[in-house]
Design an enzyme around this catalytic site. Structure first.
Site, PDB file in Angstrom:
ATOM      1  N   VAL A   1      11.733 -14.178  -3.761  1.00  0.00           N
ATOM      2  CA  VAL A   1      12.979 -14.097  -4.510  1.00  0.00           C
ATOM      3  C   VAL A   1      12.688 -13.892  -5.999  1.00  0.00           C
ATOM      4  CG1 VAL A   1      14.192 -15.627  -2.894  1.00  0.00           C
ATOM      5  CG2 VAL A   1      13.088 -16.589  -4.918  1.00  0.00           C
TER       6      VAL A   1
ATOM      7  N   HIS B   1       2.630 -15.935  -7.075  1.00  0.00           N
ATOM      8  CA  HIS B   1       2.796 -17.342  -7.405  1.00  0.00           C
ATOM      9  C   HIS B   1       1.462 -17.982  -7.738  1.00  0.00           C
ATOM     10  CE1 HIS B   1       3.713 -21.568  -7.124  1.00  0.00           C
ATOM     11  NE2 HIS B   1       4.994 -21.251  -7.259  1.00  0.00           N
TER      12      HIS B   1
ATOM     13  N   GLU C   1       2.272 -24.366   1.604  1.00  0.00           N
ATOM     14  CA  GLU C   1       3.633 -24.397   2.152  1.00  0.00           C
ATOM     15  C   GLU C   1       3.614 -24.057   3.641  1.00  0.00           C
ATOM     16  OE1 GLU C   1       6.893 -24.822   0.915  1.00  0.00           O
ATOM     17  OE2 GLU C   1       5.917 -25.822  -0.754  1.00  0.00           O
TER      18      GLU C   1
ATOM     19  N   HIS D   1      10.772 -18.243 -11.617  1.00  0.00           N
ATOM     20  CA  HIS D   1       9.523 -17.647 -12.091  1.00  0.00           C
ATOM     21  C   HIS D   1       9.776 -16.237 -12.637  1.00  0.00           C
ATOM     22  CE1 HIS D   1       6.937 -20.875 -10.975  1.00  0.00           C
ATOM     23  NE2 HIS D   1       7.197 -20.804  -9.679  1.00  0.00           N
TER      24      HIS D   1
ATOM     25  N   GLU E   1       0.263 -19.675 -11.179  1.00  0.00           N
ATOM     26  CA  GLU E   1      -0.421 -20.974 -11.057  1.00  0.00           C
ATOM     27  C   GLU E   1      -1.836 -20.881 -10.526  1.00  0.00           C
ATOM     28  OE1 GLU E   1       2.007 -23.693  -8.847  1.00  0.00           O
ATOM     29  OE2 GLU E   1       3.765 -23.394 -10.140  1.00  0.00           O
TER      30      GLU E   1
ATOM     31  N   ILE F   1       1.700 -15.905   1.494  1.00  0.00           N
ATOM     32  CA  ILE F   1       0.318 -16.234   1.857  1.00  0.00           C
ATOM     33  C   ILE F   1       0.274 -17.442   2.808  1.00  0.00           C
ATOM     34  CG2 ILE F   1      -0.661 -15.354  -0.309  1.00  0.00           C
ATOM     35  CD1 ILE F   1      -0.748 -18.295  -1.290  1.00  0.00           C
TER      36      ILE F   1
ATOM     37  N   LYS G   1       2.104 -26.949   5.643  1.00  0.00           N
ATOM     38  CA  LYS G   1       3.080 -28.036   5.713  1.00  0.00           C
ATOM     39  C   LYS G   1       4.130 -27.733   6.782  1.00  0.00           C
ATOM     40  CE  LYS G   1       6.499 -29.388   2.671  1.00  0.00           C
ATOM     41  NZ  LYS G   1       7.074 -29.213   1.305  1.00  0.00           N
TER      42      LYS G   1
END
Lengths: 262, 262, 262, 262
Positions: free
Chosen positions: A206, A146, A91, A210, A177, A87, A94
């Site tokens: 990967v 995620h 991250e 999680h 999360e 998405i 950044k």
């Protein structure tokens, strides 16, 4: 003088060496094949993972500034930066801001994550339908995304929405999360009493911590345990998205589109 | 974990290997001695010179982004960037803007050229008085500065002004590309009819093309030829500023001040 | 739709209403006459002076962001920002950085101070020779410049240098806060024993506090007192640069050059 | 001296004077009541709408730079910029970048659109359940969102997802320009054959052109016409989100959170 071109594939990273090879390296290879004139490079963004790989395995992997700096040092002038993110979240933002200063020294084109445009969502929904068999009448597939506090968290709901348009009525996406939570997924499972069996599968690049722990782990709060506690018969598929040639092809297409903009 | 520190000494560069060694390398060494905890690195800013050195001599020298990028790659975190410029002109401003993007990845402190603050001017004027003997009553020293269209061109006049305060009445500074011109210097020489002999000396880091040709050359438009045509007996000193331990010490002090700000 | 154009003349400011009128307003008028299609606006940079004018006289003057913001509000799209500074020092750099954000909303062209290019220095030196009569054989003119710790401080020495080229042998420039100091000027006065009389004159936009007190004041540390203590007969000319039509024309030319770049 | 504070409520704008009053002005009022120490200001972002209002009605409304510039001129030092956008899309990003330069002159805090954080989504879903009655067994409510090519388009699907968690099984969200399309909504309506009646309602700040024409218009391609062609009995609710006190309260809370960060 020849123009030196590189494609820097950037991943969050993983400390699981098997999934590093099967997912990240395999995706990098697919991207490299789509851009035969580009030297392939790797960067990770997680400093914890890079430290672990270095200390434990002696494997040194560049972070994004180091990898871009290395390309400057070596005289590269055109660079595609392709993330392996799902998405357009924190991250990815950044990454864009880490790369920005290098645009003064390199012609830089940043490829997008899997989910940005509306066609991206359709492509990804179709790709998901190739990851595992369509669930039978007494079955459901639950994908673990995620999730994030970033506004990009809405991506998961649109993806599930499109799975319905593609006819998959018993495929659900929850997140570790963000939202939807497993609780919201369970509410939807309960609404279809015919469902007795559940296949769990990561919707992450990967199959790392999680997938192995939060999803398939033995602990009572793993998704598997929680779903078993609800009476479902649960099976776990421990493959990351990068193991799918269809997904790898999507990343390769994004990298190609970025290269076309150079 | 230990902090890796480097000092990157940045020069315009020269293709004359002798002056490269005697001036630039010697200055770099003085700076390195002043900063014993810092790894010494070299960068040039003139791409023409870097190309010539590479093609002709196989010597590869980094430009500023490459040198800083190399430090990022190697994990340096504190960097002093010390130019060997005389004035705060266009080259220095270009250097600052080339380095700016790296401030996101390195703690970066940029040292100043020889002439910035008022104490700098006094130090430099005193240093000049050590470069050659004070001219005798029938003699003058004429320094050849580079000169520039940038507002920093005014530096030369202030420097000559301070030479008077230090008692040197027959020391003049002209410039190749700015103001004062040689014509303005000659006007002042003529005003002191006792002067018969002239010593020419570069006020530049290296004794390169400008010194060897524009100053001391055989051509009729060299400073030497023009002054001889005016009836003066001319001698040429072909040493760059970098050959003076006093000047090198000034650069070392500037680098040290920059390091203190890290 | 018509393009709205404005010229914003920016001064440090003065709290002396006479010099505000005779220097700043007169210069603004000359600039406005050179740019007949531009609306004239005023801004000051000294907040102390703006506060004093407001409290004491009820006169409200915009600072630079306010003045530029007002132009945005009123729909201006092309703006010349002309400072009335003498040198390219700290005040000028501050001005440029205050104005920079507005370049996203206005086509903005910033004019230069009196002293930037080499032709500027020659023009200014010639203008200085019109400010007062050439000193007689027993006379000197000493100009009081402001001076600064900024590298632009070198400007004063080059200006005096050019006065020599123009034949003015007994004109000196000192500074209040920089170099040359009055002490350095006195050293040069003493070297010409014929000089008995000294004319003092500000080399500043306005004849404000520095001119009235530091230069011409009764206190023992004023330039006048110090020079009298050295035995000179001192006279003071209390006019700012803005009172000279020649200087005003230089500012008008700079504004016109900035307008040509729009 | 007192700190001057303002809240600038920024809307895309509308040329429909009724909806301007009932939606935008009403929301501005609610925000102003939540921030009693802040002067209320208005800006629009659509230049077409501002031009139309000026030409047709003589109503002048500031764009964002003008409104912020006006606050600088008037000496405001603390400003909350609260958009009335629903999603964090292109309009919101444009707004942030238009406002950014003013952060050098104002303490600026930008409030978020209705949908950013996960709690925002829950709040908005609950608010939607207050906009109209829960649909009866033979009824559905279809909300018309704007939709966008920006990644924020995913917001609509997550919002509908949460409506299910709140028990609203027959509420659907489609978009004019993004995904879900009306076609995707119709597919879902058909899956529930009990549905015979449809209520249409805009999920936009104002009930403007999109609501009046694209949703409720007589043309064959309006949503109403298309749904009637499918045999549904269609009713239209022509109120913008700004007419709901619950929605207005959400905007007021966002503005308050932004003010808390000043």
């Amino acid at each position: 003088m020849e123009t030196k071109k590189a494609v820097l594939v950037t991943s969050f990273g993983t400390s699981h060496l098997d999934t590093l090879e099967e997912n990240i390296a395999a995706t990098e290879k697919a991207i490299a094949q789509a851009l035969p004139d580009f030297t392939l490079r790797r960067a990770f963004t997680s400093s914890i993972i890079m430290k672990k790989l270095k200390t434990r395995d002696g494997i040194e992997i560049d972070n994004v500034p180091q990898a871009l700096a290395r390309l400057v040092v070596e005289g590269y002038s055109q660079v595609v930066l392709q993330p392996t993110h799902v998405i357009c979240g924190e991250e990815y933002e950044k990454l864009c801001s880490l790369a920005a200063p290098f645009a003064q020294f390199l012609k830089l084109s940043i490829g997008t994550p899997l989910l940005k445009t509306i066609p991206d969502y359709w492509n990804m929904a179709r790709a998901i339908c190739t990851l595992t068999d369509e669930p039978a009448a007494d079955e459901a597939v639950v994908f673990m995304g995620h999730g994030t506090a970033h506004q990009a968290n809405a991506s998961y709901a649109l993806l599930e929405y499109l799975l319905r348009d593609l006819g998959w009525e018993r495929a659900f996406i929850g997140t570790v999360e963000g939202c939807p939570s497993l609780e919201q997924v369970i509410r939807r499972l309960k609404a279809q009493p015919a469902i007795r069996k559940i296949r769990l599968m990561p919707l992450m690049m990967v199959a790392g911590d999680h997938a192995k722990n939060d999803m398939a782990g033995e602990e009572p709060d793993s998704w598997r345990s929680q779903l078993e506690a609800q009476g479902y018969q649960v099976s776990c598929i421990l493959t990351g998205l990068g193991q799918s040639p269809v997904i790898r092809e999507l990343f390769a297409q994004h990298a190609k589109e970025a290269a076309d903009k150079l």
